[in-house]
Design an enzyme around this catalytic site. Sequence first.
Site, mmCIF file in Angstrom:
data_model
loop_
_atom_site.group_PDB
_atom_site.id
_atom_site.type_symbol
_atom_site.label_atom_id
_atom_site.label_comp_id
_atom_site.label_asym_id
_atom_site.label_seq_id
_atom_site.Cartn_x
_atom_site.Cartn_y
_atom_site.Cartn_z
ATOM 1 N N GLU A 340 44.838 51.244 -13.708
ATOM 2 C CA GLU A 340 46.257 51.766 -13.753
ATOM 3 C C GLU A 340 46.768 53.439 -13.509
ATOM 4 O O GLU A 340 47.406 53.949 -14.175
ATOM 5 C CB GLU A 340 47.004 51.492 -15.265
ATOM 6 C CG GLU A 340 47.153 50.065 -15.521
ATOM 7 C CD GLU A 340 47.674 50.096 -17.048
ATOM 8 O OE1 GLU A 340 48.347 48.927 -17.394
ATOM 9 O OE2 GLU A 340 47.100 50.661 -17.958
HETATM 10 C C1 TNX Z 1 46.792 47.214 -20.033
HETATM 11 S S1 TNX Z 1 44.144 46.422 -19.581
HETATM 12 C C2 TNX Z 1 45.777 48.291 -20.050
HETATM 13 C C3 TNX Z 1 45.829 49.116 -21.240
HETATM 14 C C4 TNX Z 1 46.846 48.712 -22.380
HETATM 15 C C5 TNX Z 1 47.009 47.245 -22.231
HETATM 16 C C6 TNX Z 1 47.837 46.783 -23.367
HETATM 17 C C7 TNX Z 1 43.810 47.743 -18.846
HETATM 18 C C8 TNX Z 1 43.036 47.995 -18.277
HETATM 19 N N1 TNX Z 1 45.084 48.535 -19.164
HETATM 20 O O1 TNX Z 1 46.150 50.320 -20.984
HETATM 21 O O2 TNX Z 1 46.375 49.101 -23.755
HETATM 22 O O3 TNX Z 1 47.330 46.688 -21.177
HETATM 23 O O4 TNX Z 1 47.858 45.175 -23.635
#
Ligand code: TNX
Length: 532
Positions: A340
């Site tokens: 992300e």
């Molecule tokens: C996605 S999974 C994210 C996290 C969040 C999560 C909450 C991932 C690699 N990134 O930063 O905490 O969703 O469900």
Amino acid sequence: MPTNRITYYSATLLCAALLTFMGCAPKKAPPISMDLAQESIIPIPVSIKATNSSFELTDASEIYVQTGSEELLKIGQFLADKLNPSTGFDFTVKASTAIPDDGNIYLSLKKDAALGDEGYTLSITPELVHLEANAPAGLFRGVQTIRQLLPAKIEMSSKQEGPWRMASGTINDVPVYAFRGAMFDVARHFFSVEDTKRYIDLIAAYKMNVMHLHLSDDQGWRIEIKSWPKLAEHGGKTQVGGGKGGYYTQEQYKDIVQYALDRYITIIPEIDMPGHTNAALAAYPELNCDGKARELYTGTEVGFSTLCTQNEITYKFIDDVMRELAAMTPGPYIHIGGDESHVTKKEDYIPFVNRVQNIVLKHGKQVIGWDEIALGTLKKGAFVQHWADVDNAVNAVKQGSKVLMSPARKAYMDMQYDSTTKWGLHWAAYIEVDSAYIWDPATLAPGVTQKDVLGIEAPLWSETVDQIDEVEYMVFPRLPGYAEIGWSAASARNWGEYKKRLGAHGPRFTAMGINYYPSKLVEWKEEKNQKN
Ligand code: TNX
């Protein structure tokens, strides 16, 4: 003294006198018939052969381990420490080169390559419990099976009434996947060393072997780095919602690592980059492209932060962090995050990921990253953790990497069970206990087959939980299912059958003090007293 009592005393005396050569010691009750094949073992073992009798632990029982190994003595002691409080017996661990006398437990090694590092065989007769493995880790996994074959109250921390019987027969067992893990996000909310050890204990009971610690994120930096002290001191000051946060000192981290190691669990530390870095960007202005420190962040948005990928100081920072982390992490992996990074330009992200992989390799560790890192050029031995984008997983396999399976819609333990769940999120799915169980890492992504899969990991993100009993509620009862997906063959897994075994673990969860979600899909059993 009445005659019948005189008769009794004389008989006892006579018996004592004859004891040595006539063997009229008080006899144990004969073994009762019990069916090993009906026991609720999770993960389900490869094979179970029942012999319809039983072994009974008594206060005369001891734990013996094969002579010559400190490590085996430690595993024996782990078992003794589990059995002593609830039985009230005083198990001590002794070394023996030979199979001990009747009534005891014996742990020993044998050369059997088919058992690998973690497989074991467990043979239970009315006379002896004999656990054998090719390597110590296999004995530790087998000890978890012994726990599950005893009544659930064996898990209590206060003395309980016996009898303490186990069904007789033979179990042969070996895991399908080498990597079976859980993740703990101690960044969004900080959790104490004790909480983390508790979580480690719970995964150990289900034969998992990896605990991935998400040690940094926008809301907090949770590990002391001596060359960059403000990371923890300033970046660890708060958490989601504005609470006081915290961080592990290096001594505390090493203590967690050792605690895990004693349970044959590898700790994987994660420093998430280049996104999810606000806490670091708040601690050191020079990590920002504009040279200005960010404010600490206590919300739950994602994707707004990035290290300055253009600046050399960023790579000096990463090199220092990785050096210190590698030095206190005996396990083979370091996780570099990579997810992300919405505000990092793709043309910056790819060279960044490539360069960071080299830094990790330089410090002697293998790279793991979230699936986006497959957009870069994966180095030899890098693993990609699939959570969202199947194309990234496929791309990783095309580059020769193995994939760790953590699909959010199946394996995220921060996802709510249904719309009434008090904690958790639901952006990926509501994940009831059946949905968490019914999937196969080897068929999830077209083009990613069993040989491409390193294993499975179930993450627990902590935006919505800040107490260990809340963590337990999200983790249980889904975690035993993830443990089974990682350990047992897909062909041996069936929800209709599994849910009965899971229901039988209800009293075990209670005895362990686990605050579990009592899903209506499962018939939760009451602890039945074994008949005398
Ligand atoms: C996605 S999974 C994210 C996290 C969040 C999560 C909450 C991932 C690699 N990134 O930063 O905490 O969703 O469900």
